[in-house]
Design an enzyme around this catalytic site. Structure first.
Site, mmCIF file in Angstrom:
data_model
loop_
_atom_site.group_PDB
_atom_site.id
_atom_site.type_symbol
_atom_site.label_atom_id
_atom_site.label_comp_id
_atom_site.label_asym_id
_atom_site.label_seq_id
_atom_site.Cartn_x
_atom_site.Cartn_y
_atom_site.Cartn_z
ATOM 1 N N CYS A 43 -26.268 38.945 -7.948
ATOM 2 C CA CYS A 43 -27.956 38.399 -7.365
ATOM 3 C C CYS A 43 -27.879 38.697 -6.106
ATOM 4 O O CYS A 43 -29.165 38.774 -5.117
ATOM 5 C CB CYS A 43 -28.675 36.948 -7.699
ATOM 6 S SG CYS A 43 -28.121 36.780 -9.155
ATOM 7 N N HIS B 183 -32.793 32.660 -0.170
ATOM 8 C CA HIS B 183 -32.951 32.598 -2.040
ATOM 9 C C HIS B 183 -32.843 31.913 -3.473
ATOM 10 O O HIS B 183 -33.549 31.999 -3.741
ATOM 11 C CB HIS B 183 -31.141 32.488 -1.843
ATOM 12 C CG HIS B 183 -30.477 32.837 -3.513
ATOM 13 N ND1 HIS B 183 -30.901 34.762 -3.486
ATOM 14 C CD2 HIS B 183 -29.294 32.678 -4.040
ATOM 15 C CE1 HIS B 183 -30.095 34.492 -5.416
ATOM 16 N NE2 HIS B 183 -29.448 33.739 -5.270
ATOM 17 N N GLU C 131 -28.041 26.268 0.971
ATOM 18 C CA GLU C 131 -28.355 27.221 1.181
ATOM 19 C C GLU C 131 -29.035 26.561 2.334
ATOM 20 O O GLU C 131 -28.543 27.396 3.769
ATOM 21 C CB GLU C 131 -29.457 28.396 0.792
ATOM 22 C CG GLU C 131 -30.234 28.795 2.075
ATOM 23 C CD GLU C 131 -31.144 30.436 0.428
ATOM 24 O OE1 GLU C 131 -31.531 30.468 0.970
ATOM 25 O OE2 GLU C 131 -31.722 29.185 -0.328
ATOM 26 N N LYS D 186 -38.947 32.748 -6.155
ATOM 27 C CA LYS D 186 -38.564 32.533 -6.961
ATOM 28 C C LYS D 186 -39.145 31.203 -8.218
ATOM 29 O O LYS D 186 -39.341 31.722 -8.964
ATOM 30 C CB LYS D 186 -36.996 32.447 -7.070
ATOM 31 C CG LYS D 186 -36.076 33.251 -6.570
ATOM 32 C CD LYS D 186 -34.956 33.305 -6.751
ATOM 33 C CE LYS D 186 -33.926 33.967 -6.173
ATOM 34 N NZ LYS D 186 -33.717 34.396 -4.603
ATOM 35 N N HIS E 143 -35.814 33.908 -11.247
ATOM 36 C CA HIS E 143 -34.818 35.068 -10.390
ATOM 37 C C HIS E 143 -34.458 36.182 -11.229
ATOM 38 O O HIS E 143 -34.285 36.455 -12.380
ATOM 39 C CB HIS E 143 -33.906 34.094 -10.500
ATOM 40 C CG HIS E 143 -32.128 34.194 -9.506
ATOM 41 N ND1 HIS E 143 -32.209 35.898 -9.256
ATOM 42 C CD2 HIS E 143 -31.196 33.794 -9.878
ATOM 43 C CE1 HIS E 143 -31.080 35.771 -8.392
ATOM 44 N NE2 HIS E 143 -30.569 34.550 -8.382
ATOM 45 N N PHE F 143 -23.025 35.207 -7.972
ATOM 46 C CA PHE F 143 -21.794 35.144 -8.616
ATOM 47 C C PHE F 143 -20.979 36.173 -7.575
ATOM 48 O O PHE F 143 -20.655 36.792 -7.871
ATOM 49 C CB PHE F 143 -22.243 35.474 -9.926
ATOM 50 C CG PHE F 143 -22.765 34.542 -10.806
ATOM 51 C CD1 PHE F 143 -23.043 33.096 -10.234
ATOM 52 C CD2 PHE F 143 -22.537 34.442 -12.418
ATOM 53 C CE1 PHE F 143 -23.775 31.660 -10.928
ATOM 54 C CE2 PHE F 143 -23.627 33.400 -12.876
ATOM 55 C CZ PHE F 143 -24.120 32.073 -12.148
#
Length: 491
Positions: free
Chosen positions: A242, A382, A393, A413, A418, A477
């Site tokens: 991502c 994010h 975050e 998002k 996402h 990831f």
């Protein structure tokens, strides 16, 4: 049975693990080898020392980047990088202004999946694109063959070129060896791959289409766009889950700064809303299961969040050296100041709770941009709506920005889901539109904010805001962190 040497102190058993014994992703600090073709089962050996957090993996000594005064911004027009075009494919269509207007309105693009029968799935909704048309960009025969991932890429890329006044006639007058393409994907042509495997299992290898491999591999978006336009500069793809699109922006900027390209067509693309894609993320236990209210499922920083919502699409920028843009009289939309990439070196799917990988990435990006933390007053976060990720975050942001009173932070998002490898591309466009319009889109579904989040998240309603410097965060990831920095263009 054999004991693996090293700090893990785990036993590898010969027998297959049953579903009740299978280790979940939470138990892994990294990938484990498969020995002799056997499945690996992790258990404590008899008489071993009881496990503790300190024994699970090798300790990594990490040191925060010192908070020093930022260097001056780049002044060399050959190395200053500007954005001269933008193109996208999204759940709100393929028009940039319509896309941002929908975001400003706080409209959710998340709904029940109807592309396939998801009635038996524990998650039955996503930010699915409907009514997509590639007319005028891809001929009918190729359009039918192509994976959605590459259809989105080609349309977004061509629209970005058109937006930058780099249509076919203009490109014919330019040195195409100095124009590159770098559009990454986290998953690649997942539909092509899934269909190929299905053909193999059901009908045998002779029934696999010759397009199976080419349309599955992640570099094909960049390749097809170059083939379509004749662009012969640097061309490849990056796949960092991502964080993909931001990694591409960072790499593309360096190609320009090193003089290897004058222009880069760059971003991310993804089309993974299909049975294996949704099923795979369900298996990771990463998705929200709010099936009764899909439009309320993506809720970054809200106490009632329960996972992210899948989305899809493509976001592409035209990045260009200031010298080249001025020479051809290009319309300059915004300036890319810098970026950075780091790794958590912690876990396959979970972020570091201390946020160190992210905070160091933010600091490095500001250093690359020649920007002090005090200059930043907007963050496109994010913010995936996961329990651990959202707060990690925020913790990282607070480490870098000691005073957040002037900062506004939102989560794109919350409305489009996402979009995986395309997320950074679409969010870069949202960041640039915030800069050019003076309006920030809301983070919707902010009903019960986490107490630790004391930064203005633009809850539920848009806000007017003069962006001095904006950053866009993307994490993936594997612990991949990326931050890019944009600002209004000033000659």
């Amino acid at each position: 049975m054999a004991v693996v040497s090293g700090s893990t102190g785990m036993v590898i058993g010969k027998e297959m693990a049953g579903s009740s014994e299978a280790s979940t992703l939470k138990q892994y600090s990294g990938l484990r080898p498969i020995l002799g073709g056997r499945r690996v089962v992790l258990r404590k050996p008899a008489g071993s020392i009881p496990s503790s957090p300190s024994l699970k993996s090798r300790k990594i000594r990490a040191v925060s980047t010192p908070n020093i005064s930022a260097p001056k911004r780049e002044t060399d027009p050959k190395k200053r990088i500007v954005v001269t075009g933008m193109g996208l494919v999204s759940v709100f269509g393929s028009d940039i202004d319509v896309f941002y207007d929908k975001l400003l309105e706080g409209q959710s693009g998340v709904s029940l999946i109807d592309r396939f029968d998801a009635s038996s799935y524990s998650v039955r909704f996503a930010g699915q694109i409907r009514g997509f048309s590639s007319k005028g960009y891809i001929d009918g025969k190729n359009d039918r063959r192509l994976d959605d991932c590459w259809r989105y890429c080609l349309v977004a890329g061509r629209r970005a070129l058109d937006d930058a006044n780099l249509g076919e006639e203009m490109l014919q007058t330019m040195d195409k060896s100095k124009i590159g393409v770098l559009v990454g994907s986290g998953m690649g042509g997942l539909t092509a791959f899934s269909n190929g495997v299905e053909a193999l299992i059901q009908k045998g290898y002779k029934k696999i289409t010759p397009f199976f491999i080419p349309y599955s591999i992640t570099n094909m978006g960049s390749a097809l766009l170059a083939i379509d336009t004749g662009l012969m500069g640097p061309n490849y793809s990056i796949s960092t889950a991502c964080a993909t699109a931001n990694y591409c922006f960072y790499a593309a900027a360096n190609h320009i700064r090193r003089g290897e390209a004058d222009i880069m067509v760059v971003g991310g693309t993804e089309g993974a809303i299909l049975p294996v894609g949704v099923g795979g993320f369900i298996a990771c236990r990463a998705l929200s299961q709010r099936n009764g209210e899909p439009e309320k499922a993506s809720r970054p920083w809200d106490k009632d969040r329960d996972g992210f919502v899948m989305g899809e699409g493509s976001g592409v920028l035209i990045m260009e050296s200031l010298e080249h843009a001025k020479k051809r009289g290009a319309n300059i939309i915004a300036e890319y100041l810098g970026g950075a990439i780091t790794c958590d070196a912690h876990h396959m799917t979970d972020p570091r709770s201390d946020g160190l990988g992210v905070s160091s990435c933010i600091m490095k990006s500001l250093d690359d941009a020649g920007v002090s933390p005090e200059e930043v007053n907007y963050i496109n976060a994010h913010a995936t709506s996961t329990l651990a990720g959202d707060l990690a975050e925020v913790n990282a942001i607070k480490k870098v920005f000691k005073d957040t009173s002037e900062i506004k932070m939102n989560g794109t998002k919350s409305m489009i889901g996402h979009c995986l490898g395309a997320a950074g591309g679409l969010e870069a466009i949202a960041t640039i539109k915030a800069i050019t319009t003076g309006w920030l889109h809301p983070t919707i579904n902010q009903d019960n904010l986490e107490s630790a989040v004391d930064i203005d998240t633009v809850p539920n309603v848009k806000k007017q805001h003069n962006v001095h410097v904006g950053i866009s965060n993307s994490f993936g990831f594997g612990g991949h962190n990326s931050v890019v920095v944009f600002a209004p263009f000033k000659p």
